[in-house]
Design a protein around this motif. Sequence first.
Motif: not given
Length: 401
Positions: A163-164, A193-194, A198-201
């Motif tokens: 959605r974002n 979104y960004m 970053r958190r996912l990485v």
Amino acid sequence: MSKAVSTSAHTRRNGLEPVPELTELSARTPLVELDTGGRAPARHWLATGYDEVRAILGDDRFSMLPLDDGRGGGKPQIEVGNLRQYDPPEHTRLRRMLTPEFTLRRIRRLEPFIEEIVAHCLDALEGAGQPADLVRHFAWPIPGLVGCALLGVPRDDAAELARNLNISRTGTGFGRHTSREQRERQRAAVNAYMIYMRRLVRQKRRDPGDDLLGMVIRRHGAELTDEELTGMAAAIMGSGLEDIGGMLGLGPLALLDHPDQLALLQERPDLITSAVEELIRYVSSVQNATPRTALVDVTVGGHLIRAGESVICSLLAVSRTPVDGVPQDTLDITRDNSGHLAFGHGVHHCLGAVLARVELRIAIAALFHRFPKLSVAVPAEEIRFRTWTPNYGIDELLVRW
């Protein structure tokens, strides 16, 4: 040299078709200087011929980035990690790390997930009642959810992330003219979104799985910064949503507009691979390749393009240009169109082309299997096309079944 022309024909369309001005211009000259009215410090060109576009896209003397703008601004900032904004050798370095994750063998591992996602979206479409918006329930959620599966995004996060992304990349629901409140909402979506990427990485750094990000980190983690990985992930998700999402709206509409071709596909489901390739060529949701700037003087099609001058390559015009005298302005799912340029050409040929083909094949086949009597529920003139983003698409497509 042909006279410079003033035109925006490469940015406009009549539904699925190029505007007559682009068709006429393409037939008259495959490469023409654009008259910018003195608004640009260097000359601009428009390429519409197959040979000219292929030559430009395959020539490393043309850069993906503008040169110094001549006004003291220098080179523009690039989106770190986004392959579309790099030239070799940096482009080569980053792309070689991603290429193994986009082979047919790797993408086929995703097919069960794609089939499950498509079935879920078709359930949502049916559950919405008639008429329902094919874009909202089918075209947009499928590539978003597939992108999440590709990158290893947890299912609980997928809907909010998609959605974002939808808001941040395309301004869905905003239109060409937006209020301050809408622009602030879009900026907030970009930031959210960004921040998530970053958190996912960081999470994948700690515990890399067998998804795309995990595999890239396992093999090349020491060679990549977190910023590069974040940019890669964000660009892959964004491109998938824009490119494949556009195709999943335009492709079914093209088949519905050509009932003879749809009937042939329903009679012969084995034609789905050929049909998808023809739809990719015919609708050309990516209308123009990223503009190229000449690094040195280059002669193309008998015209001298000087260093610093830029070229727009119209992929839509090329897709409709006659080949060996055979017209390409009709939809023919039995056509041999293996040489089309809808995915670009050269080192910047679309990295996700295999994934796009697989998604389109599974989704379009399932759509017309589930709803064999699918039809558009509004007059053609009421279909809302997405015209204010780089990729062409449909904002809303109400259908019945």
